[in-house]
Scaffold this active site. Structure first.
Site, PDB file in Angstrom:
ATOM      1  N   ARG A  64       0.812  -1.208   0.000  1.00 48.97           N
ATOM      2  CA  ARG A  64       0.000   0.000   0.000  1.00 48.97           C
ATOM      3  C   ARG A  64       0.852   1.268   0.000  1.00 48.97           C
ATOM      4  NH1 ARG A  64      -3.623  -1.341   4.887  1.00 48.97           N
ATOM      5  NH2 ARG A  64      -2.578  -3.348   5.013  1.00 48.97           N
ATOM      6  N   GLU A 101       2.780  -9.602  14.346  1.00 45.70           N
ATOM      7  CA  GLU A 101       2.057 -10.038  15.531  1.00 45.70           C
ATOM      8  C   GLU A 101       2.487 -11.463  15.909  1.00 45.70           C
ATOM      9  OE1 GLU A 101      -1.958  -9.030  14.990  1.00 45.70           O
ATOM     10  OE2 GLU A 101      -2.501  -9.439  17.076  1.00 45.70           O
TER      11      GLU A 101
HETATM   12  C1  PRP Z   1       0.207  -2.427   6.514  1.00 47.36           C
HETATM   13  C2  PRP Z   1       0.260  -0.952   6.154  1.00 47.36           C
HETATM   14  C3  PRP Z   1       1.580  -0.505   6.703  1.00 47.36           C
HETATM   15  C4  PRP Z   1       1.774  -1.410   7.918  1.00 47.36           C
HETATM   16  C5  PRP Z   1       1.493  -0.664   9.187  1.00 47.36           C
HETATM   17  O1  PRP Z   1       0.896  -3.161   5.551  1.00 47.36           O
HETATM   18  O2  PRP Z   1       0.148  -0.738   4.757  1.00 47.36           O
HETATM   19  O3  PRP Z   1       2.640  -0.711   5.783  1.00 47.36           O
HETATM   20  O4  PRP Z   1       0.847  -2.500   7.790  1.00 47.36           O
HETATM   21  O5  PRP Z   1       1.704  -1.474  10.319  1.00 47.36           O
HETATM   22  P1  PRP Z   1       2.880  -1.205  11.365  1.00 47.36           P
HETATM   23  O6  PRP Z   1       2.974   0.283  11.567  1.00 47.36           O
HETATM   24  O7  PRP Z   1       2.383  -1.913  12.616  1.00 47.36           O
HETATM   25  O8  PRP Z   1       4.129  -1.794  10.836  1.00 47.36           O
HETATM   26  P2  PRP Z   1       0.887  -4.771   5.481  1.00 47.36           P
HETATM   27  O9  PRP Z   1       2.087  -5.300   6.197  1.00 47.36           O
HETATM   28  O10 PRP Z   1      -0.463  -5.265   5.917  1.00 47.36           O
HETATM   29  O11 PRP Z   1       1.143  -5.058   3.944  1.00 47.36           O
HETATM   30  P3  PRP Z   1       0.359  -4.627   2.585  1.00 47.36           P
HETATM   31  O12 PRP Z   1       0.667  -3.156   2.375  1.00 47.36           O
HETATM   32  O13 PRP Z   1       1.049  -5.481   1.575  1.00 47.36           O
HETATM   33  O14 PRP Z   1      -1.114  -4.878   2.745  1.00 47.36           O
HETATM   34  N1  ADE Z   2      -3.107  -2.194  10.517  1.00 45.25           N
HETATM   35  C1  ADE Z   2      -3.080  -2.430  11.841  1.00 45.25           C
HETATM   36  N2  ADE Z   2      -4.237  -2.122  12.420  1.00 45.25           N
HETATM   37  C2  ADE Z   2      -5.054  -1.676  11.417  1.00 45.25           C
HETATM   38  C3  ADE Z   2      -6.388  -1.179  11.362  1.00 45.25           C
HETATM   39  N3  ADE Z   2      -7.153  -1.084  12.466  1.00 45.25           N
HETATM   40  N4  ADE Z   2      -6.890  -0.796  10.168  1.00 45.25           N
HETATM   41  C4  ADE Z   2      -6.136  -0.888   9.059  1.00 45.25           C
HETATM   42  N5  ADE Z   2      -4.884  -1.348   9.040  1.00 45.25           N
HETATM   43  C5  ADE Z   2      -4.336  -1.728  10.208  1.00 45.25           C
END
Ligand code: PRP
Ligand code: ADE
Length: 179
Positions: A64, A101
């Protein structure tokens, strides 16, 4: 940014109860992306905030972070550099592990994508615990880049990501805040 603009952005983000598991209220940035006015405004406000700050590269983290980082880079007139999940980048990479997590994951950056003297802005859709961006910042510094700023569309302030990044010398900025 006006309070009205920020309220418009906030209202474009749908909140989904019990996703991905019971008790989590998921802040879904895909509904903002679907609205061309909200998407354009989010990019304009981030570009406005970092214009004339001497930024020479924007880094966005898979997946993202790409959606917001790439248009911000275009708006600032600088290159975009992706940080990716393991095994996706073809040239020589630096790798950093970070906590999930349950267990750990890894992120990678092309070694030659950032040079000494680069002033890097990190962009992501959402700041939660800050683990993803802490690992991203470590990669940029290993490559020789200077990084002091990280920009987000959404900050989940109850998860204290800003304090975690502050401890790494990073100033965070977010357009929208949710608990
Ligand atoms: C999500 C979001 C951030 C991260 C935030 O990505 O896009 O990059 O989690 O979480 P944090 O601050 O606790 O590290 P995700 O790892 O779900 O990957 P994606 O973008 O591929 O969906
Ligand atoms: N990543 C961790 N917590 C989240 C939330 N509440 N909504 C979207 N992305 C997240």
């Amino acid at each position: 940014a006006t309070a009205q603009q920020l309220e418009f952005l906030k209202n474009s983000i749908k909140s989904i109860p019990d996703y991905p598991k019971p008790g989590i209220l998921f802040r879904d940035v895909t509904s903002l992306l679907e609205d061309p006015q909200a998407f354009a405004l989010s990019i304009e406000l981030l570009v406005e905030r970092y214009r004339d700050m001497g930024i020479t590269k924007v880094v966005g983290t898979e997946a993202r972070g790409f959606l917001f980082g790439a248009p911000v880079a275009l708006g600032l007139g600088v290159g975009f550099v992706p940080v990716r999940k393991p095994g996706k980048l073809p040239r020589k990479t630096f790798a950093e592990s970070y906590e999930l997590e349950y267990g750990t994951d890894q992120l990678e950056l092309h070694c030659d994508a950032i040079s000494a003297g680069d002033r890097v802005l990190v962009v992501d859709d959402l700041l939660a615990t800050g683990g993803t961006i802490e690992a991203t910042v470590k990669l940029i510094r290993r490559a020789g880049g200077e990084v002091k700023h990280a920009a987000f569309v959404i900050n989940l302030f109850d998860l204290s990501g800003e304090a975690r990044l502050k401890a790494q010398g990073i100033e965070s900025f977010s357009l929208v805040n949710f608990p």
